[in-house]
Design a protein around this motif. Sequence first.
Motif, PDB file in Angstrom:
ATOM      1  N   PHE A   1      -5.740  11.749  -3.764  1.00  0.00           N
ATOM      2  CA  PHE A   1      -5.676  10.651  -2.790  1.00  0.00           C
ATOM      3  C   PHE A   1      -6.857   9.718  -3.004  1.00  0.00           C
ATOM      4  O   PHE A   1      -7.904  10.120  -3.520  1.00  0.00           O
ATOM      5  N   SER A   2      -6.657   8.467  -2.620  1.00  0.00           N
ATOM      6  CA  SER A   2      -7.718   7.475  -2.713  1.00  0.00           C
ATOM      7  C   SER A   2      -7.387   6.361  -1.738  1.00  0.00           C
ATOM      8  O   SER A   2      -6.298   5.776  -1.801  1.00  0.00           O
ATOM      9  N   THR A   3      -8.317   6.070  -0.838  1.00  0.00           N
ATOM     10  CA  THR A   3      -8.006   5.068   0.187  1.00  0.00           C
ATOM     11  C   THR A   3      -7.959   3.647  -0.373  1.00  0.00           C
ATOM     12  O   THR A   3      -7.446   2.742   0.260  1.00  0.00           O
ATOM     13  N   ILE A   4      -8.505   3.444  -1.562  1.00  0.00           N
ATOM     14  CA  ILE A   4      -8.577   2.093  -2.115  1.00  0.00           C
ATOM     15  C   ILE A   4      -7.332   1.752  -2.933  1.00  0.00           C
ATOM     16  O   ILE A   4      -7.223   0.642  -3.461  1.00  0.00           O
TER      17      ILE A   4
ATOM     18  N   THR B   1       0.826  -1.203   0.000  1.00  0.00           N
ATOM     19  CA  THR B   1       0.000   0.000   0.000  1.00  0.00           C
ATOM     20  C   THR B   1       0.863   1.257   0.000  1.00  0.00           C
ATOM     21  O   THR B   1       0.666   2.159  -0.812  1.00  0.00           O
TER      22      THR B   1
ATOM     23  N   GLY C   1      -4.189   0.899  -2.578  1.00  0.00           N
ATOM     24  CA  GLY C   1      -3.421  -0.322  -2.348  1.00  0.00           C
ATOM     25  C   GLY C   1      -4.154  -1.557  -2.840  1.00  0.00           C
ATOM     26  O   GLY C   1      -3.556  -2.470  -3.429  1.00  0.00           O
ATOM     27  N   VAL C   2      -5.462  -1.580  -2.637  1.00  0.00           N
ATOM     28  CA  VAL C   2      -6.256  -2.733  -3.075  1.00  0.00           C
ATOM     29  C   VAL C   2      -6.277  -2.805  -4.600  1.00  0.00           C
ATOM     30  O   VAL C   2      -6.231  -3.887  -5.193  1.00  0.00           O
TER      31      VAL C   2
ATOM     32  N   GLN D   1     -13.764   2.801  -7.101  1.00  0.00           N
ATOM     33  CA  GLN D   1     -12.999   4.041  -7.048  1.00  0.00           C
ATOM     34  C   GLN D   1     -13.615   5.074  -7.993  1.00  0.00           C
ATOM     35  O   GLN D   1     -13.786   6.234  -7.624  1.00  0.00           O
TER      36      GLN D   1
END
Lengths: 413, 477
Positions: free
Chosen positions: A220-223, A205, A225-226, A283
Amino acid sequence: MASHGIELTESDLRMPESLRGLGGKLMPIGAVIAIIGVALAFVGADSGFKHFQFAYLTAYAFTMTIVLGGLIWLLIQHVFRASWAVAIRRVGESVVGLVPLMLVLFLPILVPILMHDDSMYKWLNHSYAENDAEFLPNKQVVYGAYLNPTFFFGRLAFYFAILIFLSRFFTKNSVAQDETGDLATTRKMEKFSAPAIPIFALTLTFLGLDLLMSLDPHWFSTIWGVYLFAGGMMSFCSLLALLCMTYQKHGALKNVVRKDHYHDLGKLMFAFVIFWSYIAFSQYILIWYAHIPEEITFFDKRQNNGWEWVSVTLIFGHFAIPLLGLLSKHVKRHKPTLAFWAVWLLVMHLLDMFWVVMPNFTSGHVPLPFATIALAVGMLAIVVGASIRSASTKSIVARRDPRLGESMAYHNV
Amino acid sequence: MSLERVMPVGLDNTSDDPSGRQALIVNNNTYESITEKVCGVVEDPRIDKRWLAMFIVALGGLGMLFSLIVYLIATGVGVWGNNMPVAWGWPIVNFVFWVGIGHAGTLISAILFLLRQDWRTSINRFAEAMTIFAVVCAGTFPGIHVGRIWLAYWLFPIPNQMLMWPNFRSPLLWDVFAVSTYASVSTVFWYMGMIPDIATIRDRAKHPLRRLAYGVLALGWRQNARAWHRYEKAYGILAGLATPLVLSVHTIVSFDFAVSQLPGWHTTIFPPYFVAGAIFSGFAMVVTLAVPARAMYGMKDIITMRHLENMNKVILATGMMVGYAYAMEFFIAWYGGNRYEQFAFINRATGPYFWAYWIMVSCNVLSPQVFWFKKARTSIPIMMVVAILVNIGMWFERFVITVTSLSRDFMPSSWGYFKPTLVDIGMLVGSFGLFFTLFLLFLRFLPMIAMAEVKTVMNRPKQEESAERPEMAASLN
C-alpha cells in the motif's frame, strides 16, 4: 478585444481530408500491431495467457492514464478560466472524449476476471485471503468488505460511469457552443469543473488502487493516486503536442496554433517531469528509509533480478535527462525538438507502467518487453486514430469560445 | 500577459461574465494615484493610532517571548511540557505551523508568476513579507529546542577540531538546509522585487536622512529600460528557482516525521500533503492580514474583492487536498491491515486527543466548504471567520500529528498524556508578537503593494495597446 469579431476561415475549422484519412488508417494499423502483440505474448520463455494479461494491463494503464490525464487537464482549463489553451482545446477534447472506447478496450482485462481467472488479482481467490489469516489478521476484514469480486465489479462500473459522464459533459457542451455561441455554456462548464475535480481525483485514485496497487494485495502507498496523476498529465501534454503537430503537418490549425502554445505545452511537460519525479522520489525515499516489511516488498522486487536496471533507466530517462533536455525555451518553441521529447516522455511513461505492472508477473527476471510494446503502440494508435476520426466530424477549433481571441494572440516571451 | 481588462466596473469586480476579463484595479485609479496611495502610507509623518495600539500589543508579545526564552535558557527545557514519550511537543508544532504559514508568499510571487496569474501583483509584496517573518518565527523554535543553546551552531556542518559532524542521514539536518535556503532565497526575491518601489520612495523623499536610507536600500536603481530589462530577467530566473523551494521546504519538514517508522507519521503521501497544507495555512494567513490592512489603509480598490475571492478559492482547493490526504491516510491504514497503523488512526479520532482531531477536521476540511458559494467567498465576515478557523485548524493538525502518535506508540506501558505548561502557551502567543511586530514595521516603512507590478496590469488606453502590437490589432478586427 471583442471576441465575437474573430473570423476564422472555413479551412481553419474543418479537418483536411488527408488527416481524416490518416485517422481512418491508424485504427486498423493499431489493431494489427496489437494483434502482433497478442501473438508475441505467446512466444518465448514467459509465453502464455498470463503474459498476455499482464502485458495488456500495462498497455491499458499506459493509454488510460493518458486519456485521464487529458480529462483532468481539461477540467483544470475550465476551472482556471484559462485562455491560452482554448485554441488547442478541441484537439485535447477529442482524446478526452474517448473514455467510452477505453471501456471497450478494458474488456480483455475484465472478461477473464469475470470468468474467475485470478492470475492477475490473486485476492479474487478465496484461498488467498485464508492464507493471510495468520500473519495479517486485520486484513481479513478488507478482503471481506473491499477486495472481493462483487464489490470490485461494482466499483469498476461506478468509476466508468463517472468518467464517461465527465468526459461527455465537457466535450458535448464545448461542441454545442460552436453552434449557439452561448456564453452561458462557458459558465456552465466553469462551474461544474470545480466539483468535478475532486470527483475525478477520487475516481482516479481508487481506479489506480484497484487496477494497479491491488496487483500486490499486501502493498500500500497513500501517494499512489498522485503518482498516476503526475505521469498521466505529463504524457497527455506530450501526446497533445504531437497531435497538434500532426494536425499542422496536414495543413490544419495553421493560423490558430502558434509557437506560444507549444511553448506552454512544453512547460507543462517539463513541470510534470519534475512533479512525477518529486512524487516518485517521495514514495521511494520514505519506503526505503523506514524499510518496514509490508512496504519494502514493492521496491525489493524492483531492485533485484534485473529490475534494478529498469529502475535506473527510469531515474535517468524519466527525470534527469528530460529535465535537462526540456529546460531551454528554444527546445520548447521548436517543433522538432519538442516532438523528440514528447515521444521520449511517452516511451518513459510506458516504461513506468511496465515497471509498475510487470514485476507482479515475473519478479524473478525482466520479461521481454516486445509484447507489451506492441500492445501499447497498437492501443495508442487506435486511440489517436479514433480521436482524429471523432474530431473530423466537428469544428477542430472551439470557434465560439469567448476566450479564443486571447488564445490566438497571447505572447509567451 | 493577458490582453485586456475590458469590463469597466465600480468597486465590484467579481463578475463571472466570460465575455471579458475583469479589471483588477478598480475605482478609476491611475498610475499616479497608485503611487500616492502606497507611498502615502510610508510617508505620512503622523503615527496612526490604530497602528500604534497594535504595535504596542505586538511588542508586548515579543517581550514575553524574549523573557521566556531567557528563562528557558537559564533553566532548561524542563520548563516545557515535553517529556517522554512526547519528546516533541509544542516547539515542533509551532515550528511546523510557522513554516507552513511561510509558504504563501513565495507561492504567490513565484508559482503564480509562472502561471501568469496577474492578480498576484496586488498581494505578492506583503504576502512575501509575511512569509519571511513567519520563517523567522519558525526558525526560533528549533534553535531554542536544542537544549544547550550555546552549541546551536552544531546544527551546521562546520568543520571542527573535534571531528564532530551532524548526522547527514537525519532529516533534521536536511531541515537546516531546506529552511535556511528557503529563508535566504525568499528574502532575496522579496528584496529584489522591492527595489524599484524603494527607489520611488527615495525619489519622493524630502528629508535628506530619509533619502539616504531609502537611497542605500534602492541600490542605485534608476528607472531606465536597461535596468528594467535585467530586472525582469532576474525576476523570471528567481521565480524558477523559488518554485521548487516552495515544494521542497515542507517536503523536508514532512520527512522529519515520515522517514520514521512510527504509525501515523510514516506514510508516503506526507510530502505533497504537507505542501498543500502549508499553502492552505499560508493563504489563510494572507486573508487574515489583507482584510484588515486593506481597510485600514484604504486599499480596497487595489486589493479588491476579486483578489480576496481568488484567495478563498485557493483556500478551498488546498483544503480539499488536505482533506484528501486525511481520507487516504485513514483508508490506507485500514486497507493495509497493519494493526499498529489502524490503532494510530482510531486513537486519533476517538482516543484521549479526539477533540484535537475533530477541531482539525472541522476547521480544515469542513469550514472551507462554505467557499463553494460565491456569497461566502465575497463576504468579508465569513472569509475572516474561515481564515482564522483554518489558522487554528492547521496548528491543531501539527499538534495531532506530533502528539497523538508519540503519546501512544508501540508499548502501552510507556504511554502518556501530554500537557503544555504556561511557558509553552506563552511562547506560542509570544511568537505571534514577534510576527506582528515585524509585520507592522513592514507596513510602516516599506511599500506594502508592489506598485511597479500593479501598474503593469492596469487598464491602458485602447490605442496605446493596439499601437504596441499592430499584428494583434489587425487579427482581431
